[in-house]
Design a protein around this motif. Structure first.
Motif, PDB file in Angstrom:
ATOM      1  N   ASP A  63       1.219  -1.228   0.022  1.00 44.88           N
ATOM      2  CA  ASP A  63      -0.339  -0.064   0.098  1.00 44.88           C
ATOM      3  C   ASP A  63       0.548   1.597  -0.032  1.00 44.88           C
ATOM      4  O   ASP A  63       0.874   2.120  -0.684  1.00 44.88           O
ATOM      5  CB  ASP A  63      -0.748  -0.215   1.221  1.00 44.88           C
ATOM      6  N   GLY A 106      -5.090   8.538  -6.664  1.00 44.59           N
ATOM      7  CA  GLY A 106      -6.255   7.105  -6.086  1.00 44.59           C
ATOM      8  C   GLY A 106      -7.529   7.132  -6.126  1.00 44.59           C
ATOM      9  O   GLY A 106      -8.208   8.822  -7.241  1.00 44.59           O
ATOM     10  N   MET A 139     -10.176   5.213  -5.061  1.00 42.04           N
ATOM     11  CA  MET A 139     -11.523   4.116  -4.003  1.00 42.04           C
ATOM     12  C   MET A 139     -12.057   3.432  -3.311  1.00 42.04           C
ATOM     13  O   MET A 139     -13.388   4.718  -3.978  1.00 42.04           O
ATOM     14  CB  MET A 139     -10.658   3.872  -2.264  1.00 42.04           C
ATOM     15  N   TRP A 198     -14.784   2.523  -0.623  1.00 38.82           N
ATOM     16  CA  TRP A 198     -14.752   2.895   0.563  1.00 38.82           C
ATOM     17  C   TRP A 198     -16.226   2.589   1.674  1.00 38.82           C
ATOM     18  O   TRP A 198     -17.173   2.794   0.835  1.00 38.82           O
ATOM     19  CB  TRP A 198     -13.918   4.291   1.102  1.00 38.82           C
ATOM     20  N   SER A 221     -13.523   1.205   6.606  1.00 45.23           N
ATOM     21  CA  SER A 221     -12.160   0.334   6.009  1.00 45.23           C
ATOM     22  C   SER A 221     -11.153   1.480   6.419  1.00 45.23           C
ATOM     23  O   SER A 221     -10.930   2.130   5.742  1.00 45.23           O
ATOM     24  CB  SER A 221     -12.020  -0.439   5.151  1.00 45.23           C
ATOM     25  N   THR A 232      -8.231   1.680   3.600  1.00 46.34           N
ATOM     26  CA  THR A 232      -9.189   1.999   3.159  1.00 46.34           C
ATOM     27  C   THR A 232      -8.109   3.592   3.163  1.00 46.34           C
ATOM     28  O   THR A 232      -8.034   4.288   2.511  1.00 46.34           O
ATOM     29  CB  THR A 232      -9.953   2.222   2.129  1.00 46.34           C
ATOM     30  N   ASN A 267      -4.849   4.445   3.519  1.00 48.06           N
ATOM     31  CA  ASN A 267      -4.112   4.641   2.147  1.00 48.06           C
ATOM     32  C   ASN A 267      -4.557   5.833   1.017  1.00 48.06           C
ATOM     33  O   ASN A 267      -4.018   6.527   0.287  1.00 48.06           O
ATOM     34  CB  ASN A 267      -4.779   3.336   0.553  1.00 48.06           C
ATOM     35  N   VAL A 268      -6.738   6.677   1.067  1.00 50.56           N
ATOM     36  CA  VAL A 268      -5.694   8.110   1.027  1.00 50.56           C
ATOM     37  C   VAL A 268      -5.432   8.770   1.915  1.00 50.56           C
ATOM     38  O   VAL A 268      -4.835   9.832   1.299  1.00 50.56           O
ATOM     39  CB  VAL A 268      -7.792   8.074   1.419  1.00 50.56           C
ATOM     40  N   CYS A 320      -7.473  12.114  -4.418  1.00 48.37           N
ATOM     41  CA  CYS A 320      -8.003  10.826  -4.695  1.00 48.37           C
ATOM     42  C   CYS A 320      -9.241  10.980  -4.077  1.00 48.37           C
ATOM     43  O   CYS A 320      -9.964  11.116  -4.159  1.00 48.37           O
ATOM     44  CB  CYS A 320      -7.101  10.348  -3.022  1.00 48.37           C
ATOM     45  N   ILE A 375     -13.012   9.157  -4.120  1.00 46.42           N
ATOM     46  CA  ILE A 375     -13.195   8.196  -3.295  1.00 46.42           C
ATOM     47  C   ILE A 375     -15.056   7.957  -3.399  1.00 46.42           C
ATOM     48  O   ILE A 375     -15.675   8.958  -3.223  1.00 46.42           O
ATOM     49  CB  ILE A 375     -13.293   8.398  -1.695  1.00 46.42           C
ATOM     50  N   ASP A 393     -17.607   6.966  -1.497  1.00 43.90           N
ATOM     51  CA  ASP A 393     -18.341   5.743  -0.554  1.00 43.90           C
ATOM     52  C   ASP A 393     -19.600   5.055  -0.458  1.00 43.90           C
ATOM     53  O   ASP A 393     -20.558   6.020  -0.320  1.00 43.90           O
ATOM     54  CB  ASP A 393     -18.066   7.273   0.423  1.00 43.90           C
ATOM     55  N   TRP A 407      -8.952  14.532   3.946  1.00 44.74           N
ATOM     56  CA  TRP A 407      -8.705  13.792   4.697  1.00 44.74           C
ATOM     57  C   TRP A 407      -9.967  13.352   6.266  1.00 44.74           C
ATOM     58  O   TRP A 407     -10.550  12.714   5.738  1.00 44.74           O
ATOM     59  CB  TRP A 407      -7.545  12.657   4.441  1.00 44.74           C
TER      60      TRP A 407
END
Length: 136
Positions: free
Chosen positions: A53, A63, A65, A67, A71, A74, A77-78, A88, A90, A92, A107
């Motif tokens: 990762d 990225g 992801m 999610w 998690s 994850t 990783n973000v 990134c 995401i 959700d 984040w």
């Protein structure tokens, strides 16, 4: 399989890579380049994937992801992408929404929806320097 690869190229994604710790990637529907990153000797649980990762985040331009809203792996990783100011996207699943993080502040906002337990679990999976770089 080649249709998926052509699809990624149609969107301008020429250099898609799948990182894996096992012998072969679990999921590589587009037959993309595969990068093996071995786990440290004796690694268990989350730590089996941690080196992979970190390398994936280091080499990525951005990225994407999916999610579940819970998690911690994850979420970390973000965060790694956010530390490098790499966007990134995401999706959700828990909230049925999409968002993009660009930095650590984004984040933190993402995790506000997940709750403090998820942040604590994510911090437990971070390297010491990553934990120290987080805002209070």
């Amino acid at each position: 399989m080649p249709r998926r690869r052509a699809c990624s190229r149609a969107y301008g994604y020429e250099h898609v890579g799948v990182f894996h710790t096992g012998k072969e990637p679990r999921n590589n529907l587009g037959d993309w380049a595969a990068y093996h990153v071995p786990s440290p000797e004796g690694a268990r649980g989350y730590w089996v994937h941690a080196a992979k990762d970190r390398e994936m985040a280091r080499r990525a331009d951005f990225g994407m992801m999916v999610w579940d809203g819970a998690s911690p792996g994850t979420a970390v990783n973000v965060l790694r992408l956010a530390f490098a100011n790499k966007p990134c996207v995401i999706y959700d699943l828990a909230r049925g929404s999409m968002a993009t993080t660009y930095n650590v502040e984004d984040w933190c906002a993402m995790l506000r929806h997940a709750g403090p337990d998820i942040r604590h679990q994510a911090e437990a999976r971070m390297m010491p320097d990553e934990r120290l770089a987080l805002p209070g």
